[in-house]
Design an enzyme around this catalytic site. Structure first.
Site, PDB file in Angstrom:
ATOM      1  N   ASN A  10     -51.544 -52.252  18.762  1.00  0.00           N
ATOM      2  CA  ASN A  10     -50.135 -51.432  19.547  1.00  0.00           C
ATOM      3  C   ASN A  10     -50.711 -49.936  18.689  1.00  0.00           C
ATOM      4  OD1 ASN A  10     -48.154 -49.884  20.551  1.00  0.00           O
ATOM      5  ND2 ASN A  10     -46.813 -51.624  19.503  1.00  0.00           N
ATOM      6  N   TRP A  11     -51.089 -49.070  19.427  1.00  0.00           N
ATOM      7  CA  TRP A  11     -51.288 -47.679  18.744  1.00  0.00           C
ATOM      8  C   TRP A  11     -49.958 -47.000  18.756  1.00  0.00           C
ATOM      9  CZ3 TRP A  11     -56.471 -44.676  19.955  1.00  0.00           C
ATOM     10  CH2 TRP A  11     -57.349 -45.228  19.114  1.00  0.00           C
ATOM     11  N   LYS A  12     -48.863 -47.334  19.460  1.00  0.00           N
ATOM     12  CA  LYS A  12     -47.669 -46.544  19.632  1.00  0.00           C
ATOM     13  C   LYS A  12     -47.944 -45.235  20.038  1.00  0.00           C
ATOM     14  CE  LYS A  12     -45.959 -49.736  16.343  1.00  0.00           C
ATOM     15  NZ  LYS A  12     -44.816 -50.263  15.376  1.00  0.00           N
ATOM     16  N   HIS A 102     -40.702 -53.941  23.423  1.00  0.00           N
ATOM     17  CA  HIS A 102     -41.167 -53.632  22.117  1.00  0.00           C
ATOM     18  C   HIS A 102     -39.746 -53.189  21.461  1.00  0.00           C
ATOM     19  CE1 HIS A 102     -42.429 -51.837  18.161  1.00  0.00           C
ATOM     20  NE2 HIS A 102     -43.402 -52.629  18.527  1.00  0.00           N
ATOM     21  N   GLU A 104     -39.020 -50.920  19.468  1.00  0.00           N
ATOM     22  CA  GLU A 104     -38.769 -49.544  19.412  1.00  0.00           C
ATOM     23  C   GLU A 104     -38.383 -49.003  21.044  1.00  0.00           C
ATOM     24  OE1 GLU A 104     -42.668 -48.596  17.992  1.00  0.00           O
ATOM     25  OE2 GLU A 104     -42.094 -49.431  16.035  1.00  0.00           O
ATOM     26  N   GLU A 174     -41.584 -60.114  16.475  1.00  0.00           N
ATOM     27  CA  GLU A 174     -41.626 -59.122  15.512  1.00  0.00           C
ATOM     28  C   GLU A 174     -40.174 -58.593  15.028  1.00  0.00           C
ATOM     29  OE1 GLU A 174     -45.301 -56.472  16.726  1.00  0.00           O
ATOM     30  OE2 GLU A 174     -43.512 -55.516  17.708  1.00  0.00           O
ATOM     31  N   GLY A 180     -43.665 -51.667  10.182  1.00  0.00           N
ATOM     32  CA  GLY A 180     -43.769 -50.451   9.785  1.00  0.00           C
ATOM     33  C   GLY A 180     -43.424 -50.311   8.285  1.00  0.00           C
ATOM     34  N   SER A 219     -46.346 -55.494  10.005  1.00  0.00           N
ATOM     35  CA  SER A 219     -47.092 -55.047   8.898  1.00  0.00           C
ATOM     36  C   SER A 219     -48.234 -56.159   8.527  1.00  0.00           C
ATOM     37  CB  SER A 219     -46.018 -55.224   7.732  1.00  0.00           C
ATOM     38  OG  SER A 219     -45.196 -54.246   7.613  1.00  0.00           O
ATOM     39  N   GLY A 240     -49.603 -52.928  14.632  1.00  0.00           N
ATOM     40  CA  GLY A 240     -49.531 -51.319  14.812  1.00  0.00           C
ATOM     41  C   GLY A 240     -50.291 -50.712  13.989  1.00  0.00           C
ATOM     42  N   GLY A 241     -49.737 -50.301  12.795  1.00  0.00           N
ATOM     43  CA  GLY A 241     -50.635 -49.198  11.998  1.00  0.00           C
ATOM     44  C   GLY A 241     -51.910 -49.589  11.529  1.00  0.00           C
TER      45      GLY A 241
HETATM   46  P1  13P Z   1     -46.905 -52.496  12.158  1.00  0.00           P
HETATM   47  O1  13P Z   1     -48.300 -53.259  12.196  1.00  0.00           O
HETATM   48  O2  13P Z   1     -47.232 -51.089  11.701  1.00  0.00           O
HETATM   49  O3  13P Z   1     -45.812 -52.925  10.996  1.00  0.00           O
HETATM   50  O4  13P Z   1     -46.235 -52.464  13.521  1.00  0.00           O
HETATM   51  C1  13P Z   1     -45.970 -53.563  14.247  1.00  0.00           C
HETATM   52  C2  13P Z   1     -45.746 -53.375  15.656  1.00  0.00           C
HETATM   53  O5  13P Z   1     -44.697 -52.951  16.030  1.00  0.00           O
HETATM   54  C3  13P Z   1     -46.662 -53.734  16.496  1.00  0.00           C
HETATM   55  O6  13P Z   1     -46.070 -53.917  17.965  1.00  0.00           O
END
Ligand code: 13P
Length: 256
Positions: A10-12, A102, A104, A174, A180, A219, A240-241
């Site tokens: 997930n690149w956000k 998600h 967010e 999640e 994050g 994470s 994510g990251g």
């Molecule tokens: P991180 O892996 O950066 O913690 O993000 C998780 C996430 O929100 C994936 O959708």
């Protein structure tokens, strides 16, 4: 029942056309050297879905890999909804997966359980495979409300869209406090929640519920992926990251 593991990035709100092209070239080279042994996907901002899909279409298709989007409109019919991108448009652009609900989107953009349920239904109706995100805040966890929160989020979708909307898709647990932060949830946090999700899914429909993959997100990185992916009822990860770097993402996909 055995489920093929699924690891999705997930690149956000990150990336660029150049980043899409170099990620695709690096990930392809790694996969062609040694297939990751699981299904993989990468969800990117909607403007990058088509360029990403084009790099993996036709003769360039990579077995088991599917491009995806990070959210979708809950409106199914075309019309006066300025700025919205429908599931049919994402399909048209080549998306296979679509993250829905998600945290967010829920916390920063006000998506309610009802909106999330409509989005799952819209995604499914257009042929996208939804990845429904659920998870509790730190406050909810500390108040002993983890199970209640996750079941409320899941039941809203099962009630309104039906479990068939999730068949072929996935549920991603999640916990918000692990996203994050660099600090993934521990095995003792993950196991009971995944068991609760599995039980709710199989209660809705045994066969479909057994087949839906339950991913963990928060994470995940190369160093902790093997431990997380080996837990019962953890059928993959939403990353994510660490997915921004093709090498790190590949190492998570191949972690055993
Ligand atoms: P991180 O892996 O950066 O913690 O993000 C998780 C996430 O929100 C994936 O959708």
């Amino acid at each position: 029942m055995s489920r093929t593991p699924l690891v999705v990035g997930n690149w956000k709100m990150n990336g660029s056309l150049g980043a899409v092209a170099s990620w695709a070239a690096s990930f392809r080279a790694l996969c062609e050297e040694a297939a990751p042994g699981c299904e993989t996907g990468l969800c990117v901002p909607s403007v990058y879905v088509q360029p990403l899909a084009a790099l993996f279409s036709g003769e360039r298709a990579l077995p088991g890999f599917g491009p995806g989007a990070e959210t979708v409109s809950d409106r199914e019919e075309p019309g006066a909804f300025t700025g919205e991108v429908s599931a049919a448009m994402l399909r048209d652009a080549g998306a296979c997966w679509c993250i829905v609900g998600h945290s967010e989107r829920r916390t920063l953009f006000g998506e309610t359980d009802e909106v999330v349920a409509r989005k799952v239904a819209a995604a499914h109706a257009a042929g996208l495979r939804p990845i429904l995100c659920v998870g509790e805040t730190l406050e909810e966890r500390e108040a002993g409300k983890t199970r209640r929160t996750v079941l409320r989020q899941l039941d809203a979708v099962l009630g309104a869209a039906g479990i068939s909307a999730l068949a072929g898709g996935a549920v991603a647990y999640e916990p918000l406090w692990a996203i994050g932060t660099g600090k993934a949830a521990g095995a003792e946090d993950i196991k009971p929640v995944h068991a609760v999700i599995r039980s709710a899914l199989t209660q809705a429909d045994r066969t479909i519920g057994e087949g839906i993959r339950i991913l963990y997100g928060g994470s995940v990185k190369p160093a902790n992926a093997a431990g997380i992916l080996s837990l019962p009822n953890v059928d993959g990860a939403l990353v994510g990251g660490a997915s921004l770097d093709a090498g790190n993402f590949y190492r998570i996909c191949t972690a055993r």
